[in-house]
Design a protein around this motif. Structure first.
Motif, PDB file in Angstrom:
ATOM      1  N   ASP A 180       0.855  -1.186   0.000  1.00  0.00           N
ATOM      2  CA  ASP A 180       0.000   0.000   0.000  1.00  0.00           C
ATOM      3  C   ASP A 180       0.897   1.243   0.000  1.00  0.00           C
ATOM      4  O   ASP A 180       1.532   1.570   0.999  1.00  0.00           O
ATOM      5  N   GLU A 181       0.914   1.956  -1.114  1.00  0.00           N
ATOM      6  CA  GLU A 181       1.829   3.088  -1.262  1.00  0.00           C
ATOM      7  C   GLU A 181       1.457   4.258  -0.358  1.00  0.00           C
ATOM      8  O   GLU A 181       2.335   5.012   0.084  1.00  0.00           O
ATOM      9  N   ASP A 182       0.182   4.420  -0.069  1.00  0.00           N
ATOM     10  CA  ASP A 182      -0.212   5.517   0.821  1.00  0.00           C
ATOM     11  C   ASP A 182       0.253   5.255   2.252  1.00  0.00           C
ATOM     12  O   ASP A 182       0.722   6.172   2.939  1.00  0.00           O
ATOM     13  N   LYS A 183       0.154   4.018   2.691  1.00  0.00           N
ATOM     14  CA  LYS A 183       0.652   3.684   4.026  1.00  0.00           C
ATOM     15  C   LYS A 183       2.176   3.820   4.078  1.00  0.00           C
ATOM     16  O   LYS A 183       2.735   4.279   5.079  1.00  0.00           O
ATOM     17  N   LEU A 184       2.814   3.438   3.003  1.00  0.00           N
ATOM     18  CA  LEU A 184       4.266   3.581   2.915  1.00  0.00           C
ATOM     19  C   LEU A 184       4.678   5.049   2.993  1.00  0.00           C
ATOM     20  O   LEU A 184       5.615   5.417   3.720  1.00  0.00           O
ATOM     21  N   LEU A 185       3.959   5.905   2.273  1.00  0.00           N
ATOM     22  CA  LEU A 185       4.267   7.341   2.299  1.00  0.00           C
ATOM     23  C   LEU A 185       4.025   7.953   3.675  1.00  0.00           C
ATOM     24  O   LEU A 185       4.793   8.795   4.141  1.00  0.00           O
ATOM     25  N   LEU A 186       2.956   7.526   4.329  1.00  0.00           N
ATOM     26  CA  LEU A 186       2.661   8.046   5.663  1.00  0.00           C
ATOM     27  C   LEU A 186       3.761   7.648   6.648  1.00  0.00           C
ATOM     28  O   LEU A 186       4.190   8.463   7.469  1.00  0.00           O
ATOM     29  N   LEU A 187       4.212   6.417   6.552  1.00  0.00           N
ATOM     30  CA  LEU A 187       5.302   5.986   7.434  1.00  0.00           C
ATOM     31  C   LEU A 187       6.580   6.769   7.154  1.00  0.00           C
ATOM     32  O   LEU A 187       7.290   7.179   8.081  1.00  0.00           O
ATOM     33  N   TRP A 188       6.861   6.964   5.871  1.00  0.00           N
ATOM     34  CA  TRP A 188       8.050   7.756   5.531  1.00  0.00           C
ATOM     35  C   TRP A 188       7.927   9.176   6.097  1.00  0.00           C
ATOM     36  O   TRP A 188       8.874   9.706   6.691  1.00  0.00           O
ATOM     37  N   GLY A 189       6.768   9.792   5.914  1.00  0.00           N
ATOM     38  CA  GLY A 189       6.565  11.148   6.418  1.00  0.00           C
ATOM     39  C   GLY A 189       6.719  11.225   7.925  1.00  0.00           C
ATOM     40  O   GLY A 189       7.333  12.158   8.468  1.00  0.00           O
ATOM     41  N   LEU A 190       6.175  10.235   8.607  1.00  0.00           N
ATOM     42  CA  LEU A 190       6.270  10.176  10.071  1.00  0.00           C
ATOM     43  C   LEU A 190       7.733  10.105  10.519  1.00  0.00           C
ATOM     44  O   LEU A 190       8.183  10.907  11.349  1.00  0.00           O
ATOM     45  N   PHE A 191       8.473   9.151   9.964  1.00  0.00           N
ATOM     46  CA  PHE A 191       9.867   8.971  10.409  1.00  0.00           C
ATOM     47  C   PHE A 191      10.771  10.095   9.913  1.00  0.00           C
ATOM     48  O   PHE A 191      11.826  10.347  10.507  1.00  0.00           O
ATOM     49  N   ASN A 192      10.360  10.773   8.859  1.00  0.00           N
ATOM     50  CA  ASN A 192      11.143  11.910   8.369  1.00  0.00           C
ATOM     51  C   ASN A 192      11.127  13.071   9.365  1.00  0.00           C
ATOM     52  O   ASN A 192      11.978  13.948   9.317  1.00  0.00           O
ATOM     53  N   GLU A 193      10.140  13.059  10.280  1.00  0.00           N
ATOM     54  CA  GLU A 193      10.050  14.100  11.312  1.00  0.00           C
ATOM     55  C   GLU A 193      11.035  13.851  12.461  1.00  0.00           C
ATOM     56  O   GLU A 193      11.276  14.744  13.262  1.00  0.00           O
ATOM     57  N   LEU A 194      11.541  12.636  12.542  1.00  0.00           N
ATOM     58  CA  LEU A 194      12.334  12.246  13.712  1.00  0.00           C
ATOM     59  C   LEU A 194      13.830  12.432  13.487  1.00  0.00           C
ATOM     60  O   LEU A 194      14.334  12.261  12.376  1.00  0.00           O
ATOM     61  N   ASP A 195      14.501  12.756  14.561  1.00  0.00           N
ATOM     62  CA  ASP A 195      15.951  12.921  14.522  1.00  0.00           C
ATOM     63  C   ASP A 195      16.596  11.581  14.877  1.00  0.00           C
ATOM     64  O   ASP A 195      16.898  11.301  16.036  1.00  0.00           O
ATOM     65  N   MET A 196      16.771  10.747  13.859  1.00  0.00           N
ATOM     66  CA  MET A 196      17.429   9.451  14.060  1.00  0.00           C
ATOM     67  C   MET A 196      18.183   9.086  12.790  1.00  0.00           C
ATOM     68  O   MET A 196      17.882   9.620  11.718  1.00  0.00           O
ATOM     69  N   PRO A 197      19.153   8.200  12.886  1.00  0.00           N
ATOM     70  CA  PRO A 197      19.931   7.812  11.697  1.00  0.00           C
ATOM     71  C   PRO A 197      19.031   7.261  10.593  1.00  0.00           C
ATOM     72  O   PRO A 197      18.013   6.609  10.865  1.00  0.00           O
ATOM     73  N   GLU A 198      19.414   7.527   9.352  1.00  0.00           N
ATOM     74  CA  GLU A 198      18.626   7.085   8.201  1.00  0.00           C
ATOM     75  C   GLU A 198      18.423   5.572   8.217  1.00  0.00           C
ATOM     76  O   GLU A 198      17.345   5.075   7.871  1.00  0.00           O
ATOM     77  N   GLU A 199      19.438   4.856   8.616  1.00  0.00           N
ATOM     78  CA  GLU A 199      19.343   3.393   8.655  1.00  0.00           C
ATOM     79  C   GLU A 199      18.263   2.932   9.634  1.00  0.00           C
ATOM     80  O   GLU A 199      17.515   1.985   9.363  1.00  0.00           O
ATOM     81  N   ASP A 200      18.170   3.616  10.772  1.00  0.00           N
ATOM     82  CA  ASP A 200      17.146   3.263  11.762  1.00  0.00           C
ATOM     83  C   ASP A 200      15.749   3.604  11.247  1.00  0.00           C
ATOM     84  O   ASP A 200      14.790   2.858  11.472  1.00  0.00           O
ATOM     85  N   LYS A 201      15.632   4.728  10.560  1.00  0.00           N
ATOM     86  CA  LYS A 201      14.344   5.090   9.973  1.00  0.00           C
ATOM     87  C   LYS A 201      13.891   4.027   8.971  1.00  0.00           C
ATOM     88  O   LYS A 201      12.749   3.569   9.003  1.00  0.00           O
ATOM     89  N   ASN A 202      14.800   3.643   8.090  1.00  0.00           N
ATOM     90  CA  ASN A 202      14.458   2.676   7.045  1.00  0.00           C
ATOM     91  C   ASN A 202      14.081   1.317   7.616  1.00  0.00           C
ATOM     92  O   ASN A 202      13.149   0.667   7.135  1.00  0.00           O
ATOM     93  N   SER A 203      14.805   0.875   8.646  1.00  0.00           N
ATOM     94  CA  SER A 203      14.487  -0.432   9.229  1.00  0.00           C
ATOM     95  C   SER A 203      13.140  -0.404   9.938  1.00  0.00           C
ATOM     96  O   SER A 203      12.399  -1.400   9.930  1.00  0.00           O
ATOM     97  N   SER A 204      12.793   0.738  10.540  1.00  0.00           N
ATOM     98  CA  SER A 204      11.493   0.870  11.204  1.00  0.00           C
ATOM     99  C   SER A 204      10.359   0.869  10.178  1.00  0.00           C
ATOM    100  O   SER A 204       9.324   0.213  10.369  1.00  0.00           O
ATOM    101  N   ILE A 205      10.546   1.608   9.090  1.00  0.00           N
ATOM    102  CA  ILE A 205       9.555   1.621   8.007  1.00  0.00           C
ATOM    103  C   ILE A 205       9.399   0.233   7.418  1.00  0.00           C
ATOM    104  O   ILE A 205       8.280  -0.259   7.199  1.00  0.00           O
ATOM    105  N   LEU A 206      10.527  -0.420   7.177  1.00  0.00           N
ATOM    106  CA  LEU A 206      10.531  -1.762   6.602  1.00  0.00           C
ATOM    107  C   LEU A 206       9.780  -2.737   7.505  1.00  0.00           C
ATOM    108  O   LEU A 206       8.949  -3.529   7.039  1.00  0.00           O
ATOM    109  N   SER A 207      10.021  -2.665   8.796  1.00  0.00           N
ATOM    110  CA  SER A 207       9.376  -3.576   9.743  1.00  0.00           C
ATOM    111  C   SER A 207       7.859  -3.366   9.773  1.00  0.00           C
ATOM    112  O   SER A 207       7.087  -4.332   9.718  1.00  0.00           O
TER     113      SER A 207
END
Length: 274
Positions: A34-61
Motif C-alpha cells: 500500500d503506497e499511501d501507508k508507505l508514504l505516511l510511514l516515511w513522512g512520520l519517520f522523516n520528522e524524527l531525529d534518528m539515523p537514516e538506517e534506523d528510519k528505514n528499518s522501522s519503516i521496513l518492519s
C-alpha cells in the motif's frame, strides 16, 4: 527535492527484497504494498531525529507487518467441491507467506533490540484483528462504530507508531486519510457488485438485518449510497484539516490532494442531490 516516485521505488524495493523467498516467488505474486501507508510511514519517520538506517528499518518492519496482515486477509475460507490441488497449494502458501512476512518484521526489530516498536506493532495488530472480527461478525450497530472500526483496521500500525513518537499530526492524518481510502474502496465494490462488508453493515443498521444486496430495493440501495457519501464527506473533511497542517513542501501534499480529488465526485454528487 527527492522525487516522490523515486522515493516510493526505493522503499518498495527494500520491502520486496526483504520479503523475497525463491519458493514462494515461484507460486505466488509479489506481495501488494500500500503506497499511501508507505508514504505516511516515511513522512512520520522523516520528522524524527534518528539515523537514516534506523528510519528505514522501522519503516521496513512496519510495512512487512502490514503486508503480512494483508496477505492473510486474502486467504479464502471456503473449500469448493472438486477444487484443484493447485488452488489448495496456493491457499496454503498464502498462509505461509503471511507468517513469513510477520516473522521478518519481528526479526529486524529483535536484531536491533527495538522493543518499544515491537510492542507497539504487536498491540496495533491485536487491535486491528479485534475490529476485523467485529466487522466480519457484523456486531457493529452504529455508523459511528463502523467508521471507528474501519479507521482502526486501516491505520493502527501507523497511528500507534506516531503515538509512540508523540507525533499527533501523523496520528490524525493516518486515521482520516486511510479511512477515506477504505470508504471509497467499499463504495466502489458495492457499485460494481463486489462484496462490501461496510455496506452490508450499513444495510443491517438501516434496514433491520437486511444485509444482502439481492434483497435491497433500488430506493434502499440509493439510501445506502447516500449514507456512504455522508461518511466519505466526513473523512474528506478530517483528512483535509490534517493535511492543511503539513508543510507546503511536504511530498504528501500532492498525494493527499489527489485522493481528495478522486473522492470528491461522491461528495459533490451527494451535495447536489441533498
Amino acid at each position: 527535492m527527492l522525487n516522490i516516485n523515486n522515493l516510493l521505488t526505493k522503499l518498495k524495493g527494500m520491502i520486496e527484497s526483504k520479503a523475497n523467498h525463491p519458493y514462494l516467488a515461484e507460486f505466488l505474486d509479489k506481495p501488494l504494498i500500500d503506497e499511501d501507508k508507505l508514504l505516511l510511514l516515511w513522512g512520520l519517520f522523516n520528522e524524527l531525529d534518528m539515523p537514516e538506517e534506523d528510519k528505514n528499518s522501522s519503516i521496513l518492519s512496519a510495512m512487512l507487518m502490514q503486508v503480512a496482515l494483508d496477505t492473510h486477509e486474502n486467504v479464502t475460507n471456503s473449500v469448493e467441491s472438486g477444487e484443484s490441488g493447485k488452488v489448495l497449494r496456493t491457499r496454503q502458501l498464502t498462509v505461509l507467506a503471511g507468517d513469513f512476512y510477520s516473522g521478518l518484521y519481528y526479526q529486524i526489530l529483535a536484531d536491533e533490540e527495538n522493543l518499544p516498536l515491537i510492542r507497539i506493532l504487536a498491540s496495533a495488530t491485536k487491535d486491528m484483528n479485534e475490529h476485523k472480527i467485529a466487522l466480519y461478525q457484523k456486531t457493529i450497530d452504529e455508523t459511528s462504530g463502523l467508521l471507528y472500526s474501519l479507521g482502526v483496521i486501516e491505520s493502527s500500525l501507523i497511528y500507534k507508531t506516531a503515538d509512540l513518537y508523540k507525533l499527533p499530526l501523523w496520528m490524525e492524518l493516518s486515521r482520516s486519510l486511510l479511512l477515506l481510502n477504505r470508504l471509497q474502496s467499499e463504495k466502489d465494490r458495492f457499485l460494481t457488485g463486489g462484496k462490501s462488508l461496510a455496506m452490508e453493515i450499513l444495510a443491517k443498521i438501516s434496514f433491520s438485518n437486511k444485509d444482502k444486496y439481492s434483497e435491497l430495493s433500488n430506493e434502499q440501495r440509493k439510501f445506502l449510497l447516500n449514507k456512504m457519501d455522508h461518511c466519505i464527506i466526513y473523512a474528506q473533511k478530517s483528512a483535509k484539516q490534517a493535511a492543511d497542517k503539513l508543510s507546503p513542501a511536504s511530498l504528501l501534499k500532492k498525494r493527499i490532494s489527489a485522493i481528495l480529488e478522486q473522492t470528491a465526485v461522491a461528495a459533490s454528487s451527494f451535495v447536489e442531490e441533498g
